[in-house]
Write an enzyme that holds these catalytic residues in place. Structure first.
Site, short mmCIF file in Angstrom:
data_model
loop_
_atom_site.label_atom_id
_atom_site.label_comp_id
_atom_site.label_asym_id
_atom_site.label_seq_id
_atom_site.Cartn_x
_atom_site.Cartn_y
_atom_site.Cartn_z
N HIS A 1 0.83 -1.12 -0.12
CA HIS A 1 -0.16 0.17 0.16
C HIS A 1 0.87 1.16 0.12
CE1 HIS A 1 0.17 0.84 4.38
NE2 HIS A 1 0.19 -0.30 4.68
N ASP B 1 6.05 0.74 6.70
CA ASP B 1 4.81 0.44 6.51
C ASP B 1 4.11 1.68 5.54
OD1 ASP B 1 2.22 -0.25 6.93
OD2 ASP B 1 1.73 0.52 8.77
N GLU C 1 -4.71 2.06 2.60
CA GLU C 1 -5.02 0.67 3.49
C GLU C 1 -5.12 1.31 4.80
OE1 GLU C 1 -3.28 -2.33 6.06
OE2 GLU C 1 -2.59 -0.26 5.93
N GLU C 2 -4.64 2.22 5.10
CA GLU C 2 -4.42 2.61 6.62
C GLU C 2 -5.75 3.22 7.19
OE1 GLU C 2 -2.14 1.92 8.32
OE2 GLU C 2 -0.27 2.00 7.37
N ASP D 1 3.14 -6.33 3.53
CA ASP D 1 2.71 -5.40 4.24
C ASP D 1 2.97 -5.72 5.84
OD1 ASP D 1 1.72 -3.13 5.15
OD2 ASP D 1 -0.38 -3.68 5.52
N HIS E 1 3.36 2.65 12.50
CA HIS E 1 2.36 3.79 12.76
C HIS E 1 3.30 4.67 13.65
CE1 HIS E 1 -1.19 1.04 11.95
NE2 HIS E 1 -0.48 1.47 10.99
#
Length: 463
Positions: free
Chosen positions: A284, A296, A330-331, A358, A430
């Site tokens: 992503h 990520d 995606e997030e 991912d 994140h």
């Protein structure tokens, strides 16, 4: 001369192996070795990730950075001489963080101690003045319900259940704790809470608060939701034991703007024999905004592009069509994955398999397979070819968030997740610590080679 020695060594190893059953196995093994040689000898993917991370940065859906990433990855694939490179339009959520968040413990004598916090993705703001209220520590969603409205109303709820460190697979630890982040705000709001503070999803103790998606429920009051670093959570928990009735001050001002137009970025090599049978490799393109999204999921994106580059570099003519897809959003919405599956269904496309990266750009350990038992069996038959490269864990598992919608189109699509070593992933997941300096070039290349090797086998033999 070196190439001849290398080939002879590979052939000798195979011939002396008691498991070799055919000349085709030898041929496949030699080609897979060439795939790894090409991946490990070339820095293209690493340099692409450097640009995504350092020149573009965090790529939150709807942001200017996400738009730049779309243009950049399309331009990179345009250079490769693929059969087709195109954009697939998708409308995405547009949440913006706003000014830096502030979190402070407020003692009875007015003494304030600041702790690292950040807004959870999708949260509302507190208003410019912020919120000050008594804070109550809980370990679970169920504990909030047991406390009830009398004890929760008007308070800030502090969810402080750590990820379970005894799990060898860190993703299992994540799955056991992440409900606090996703559901904490609306569960606490049911009982009158005015905000929630959630312990970061991180096995390490550090000062980086980790964001991530949270959600609200229709008909339930929306309240602000923030994450606190693991060190901050430990300090807050200790203070609450010493000082019951401790207050907390939270100030954050994110907002949700109208949906924005964005794109999935798709590159394709047409199959030479079965072009209507499609194999997807993807990651992503969006990321959270605190770091630069290197692990990520910039890593997954450049690894997917590398699959196509390696095939072109080695002049491999895949029998089935190979698509590299950079999914958007995606997030905080999965709009890109849903859109891709919707278009595939409308066009009646036949997806044999989809491989998603991912889980970070760390050393690959294997593949998790979500699909029919025959899919797992078919892929496990190639274990002998893949084990020399450290891919020992090949079996039932999880495919990936963006490719999962394809499985709803057809049970005949095998959903496959690249599984890197998970031990370090949640230190950066994140968080502002997800930056390019955490990327190891060889680990990144090994992941790309692993995806390319399995893609080659899927293209040659199908399922």
């Amino acid at each position: 001369m070196k190439q001849a020695i290398f080939k002879a060594a590979c052939l000798a190893a195979l011939f002396f192996s008691p498991f070799v059953t055919s000349a085709q196995t030898i041929s496949d093994s030699l080609l897979i070795r060439k795939i790894y040689h090409e991946a490990l000898s070339n820095r293209t993917g690493y340099e692409q990730l450097r640009y995504l991370s350092n020149e573009i940065g965090g790529r939150l859906s709807g942001s200017p950075e996400a738009e730049k990433a779309v243009n950049y990855t399309k331009a990179e694939m345009d250079k490769m001489g693929l059969d087709r490179v195109y954009l697939q339009e998708v409308m995405v959520p547009h949440w913006v963080r706003g000014e830096k968040e502030v979190g402070k413990m407020v003692g009875k004598k007015g003494k304030k101690v600041e702790v690292p916090v950040c807004a959870l993705g999708g949260s509302i703001g507190t208003g410019k003045k912020g919120i000050t209220a008594e804070i109550i520590e809980v370990k679970s969603l169920e504990e909030v319900a047991k406390l009830g409205k009398d004890k929760v109303s008007g308070k800030i709820i502090f969810f402080n259940r750590p990820m379970e460190p005894s799990h060898v697979n860190a993703f299992h630890a994540y799955g056991g704790a992440v409900d606090q982040r996703g559901r904490g705000a609306f569960e606490a709001a049911k009982y009158g809470a005015v905000a929630v503070i959630v312990r970061s999803m991180n096995l390490a103790l550090d000062d980086f608060p980790h964001t991530g998606a949270m959600r609200y429920e229709d008909g339930i009051t929306k309240i602000p939701a923030a994450s606190i670093s693991t060190n901050g959570a430990e300090l807050l928990s200790h203070r609450l034991k010493d000082e019951p009735g401790l207050q907390f001050y939270l100030k954050q001002n994110p907002q949700t703007l109208p949906d924005a137009r964005s794109y999935n970025v798709i590159g394709e090599i047409k199959g030479s024999e079965n072009p209507d049978e499609i194999i997807v490799v993807g990651g992503h393109l969006d990321s959270w905004d605190l770091g630069d999204g290197s692990h990520d999921d910039g890593a997954g994106c450049v690894q997917a592009i590398e699959v196509l580059r390696i095939m072109k570099a080695l002049n491999i003519k895949p029998k089935r069509t190979i698509r590299a897809v950079m999914f958007m959003n995606e997030e905080n919405g999965v709009r890109g994955g849903l859109k891709y599956a919707e278009e595939a269904k409308n066009k009646n496309e036949n997806h044999v398999a989809a491989i998603e990266s991912d889980a970070g750009g760390f050393t690959p350990r294997g593949f998790g397979i979500s699909g029919l038992p025959k899919h797992v069996k078919a892929i496990q038959q190639w274990k002998l070819l893949l084990e020399p490269y450290g891919l020992h864990d090949i079996g039932p598992g999880y495919g990936g968030v963006d490719i999962n919608p394809l499985g709803k189109n057809s049970k005949e699509t095998a959903l496959i997740g690249l599984e890197p070593d998970s031990q370090r992933y949640f230190e950066v997941h994140h968080a502002a610590s997800d930056t390019f300096d955490k990327i190891n070039q060889r680990e990144l290349a090994l992941g790309a080679a692993s995806m390319a090797a399995l893609t080659y086998l899927l293209s040659e033999y199908g399922l």
